[in-house]
Design a protein around this motif. Structure first.
Motif: not given
Length: 267
Positions: A176-178, A83-87, A132-135
């Motif tokens: 989890v990554c920023a 998941l890439i949270n980009n909005a 994997t979660i990329i914020n």
């Protein structure tokens, strides 16, 4: 079986660049954003690369729409690996000119949109003991920026969310990554909001940002895409993109000096 990545804010800018990069590296891609026409264009580009793409028009500030997005993605591909949270949206305004409506809009997209996506996909990751979660955060989530209180509040919230969630999910096999960019030279001005005491002041802020986007140190969408790819491949906990690293390190080491320097530009 190909891996699948879900990317929000994927219709343009760094979201689009990230989608194409992952597709070139063998991923199927779920694309989410509000503009269906642009999403379909990106989906066609991905399909031309020989990968599958699912474009779903989604308001990330609406949990039911986000849940539907994740459900459709799982129905189509079976699994989601990343998941890439980009909005996100940007607001430049002094606090006294930032309305409660402005606050609501920026927090709905920049904070709650991330929370909703994580909430919707987390049961799937926990069931598989992997994911994997990329914020995608911002320099505004690492240091304060003048005239951007609401924006920085939303991005500092993402920093806290990411760092706390990393501690919680690491023992469960979930990364989890920023990724923190600075200013991005893309379709930024389409999504940016500006507020001032009057129209001339508002226009001055808009022109100032336009000029800033022409600077040589401003990042390109591909820079953010490469940083996200690096974070995934090397299991990084945090990536600060390009020259932004110098600014955030200076603030970490000399916060008082940096605050004084930035305060000189506040009018």
């Amino acid at each position: 079986m190909a891996k699948t990545v879900l990317i929000t804010g994927a219709s343009q800018g760094s979201g689009k660049a990230t989608a194409l990069l992952f597709a070139r590296n063998g991923y199927d891609v779920v694309l989410a954003a509000r503009q269906p026409d642009r999403l379909e264009t990106v989906a066609q580009e991905i399909q031309s690369l020989g990968r599958s793409a699912l474009a779903i028009s989604t308001d990330m500030g609406d949990f039911q729409q986000v849940q539907t997005l994740v459900n459709k993605a799982l129905q189509t591909f079976g699994n989601i690996d990343i998941l890439i949270n980009n909005a996100g949206i940007c607001l430049t305004a002094p606090m006294e000119k930032t309305s409660l409506s402005d606050w609501q809009k920026i927090m709905d997209t920049n904070f709650w949109g991330y929370v909703y996506a994580i909430q919707a996909i987390l049961p799937h990751f926990l069931e598989r003991n992997t994911g994997t979660i990329i914020n995608v955060g911002s320099i505004g989530g690492k240091m304060p920026l003048p005239q951007m209180t609401a924006y920085c509040a939303s991005k500092y919230a993402i920093t806290g969310l990411t760092e706390s969630l990393r501690l919680e999910l690491f023992p469960k096999g979930i990364q989890v990554c920023a990724v923190h960019p600075g200013v991005i030279n893309s379709n930024f001005m389409e999504r940016a909001m500006f507020r001032g005491g009057d129209e001339s002041e508002t226009e001055a802020r808009r022109q100032q940002m336009s000029k800033l986007l022409e600077s040589s140190w401003v990042s390109k969408p591909e820079d953010i895409a490469n940083a996200i790819w690096d974070a995934v491949q090397n299991k990084r906990s945090e990536v600060v993109v390009g020259p932004t690293f110098l600014a955030t390190e200076a603030y970490r080491l000399f916060p008082g000096l940096m605050q004084w320097v930035m305060s000189q530009n506040v009018k």
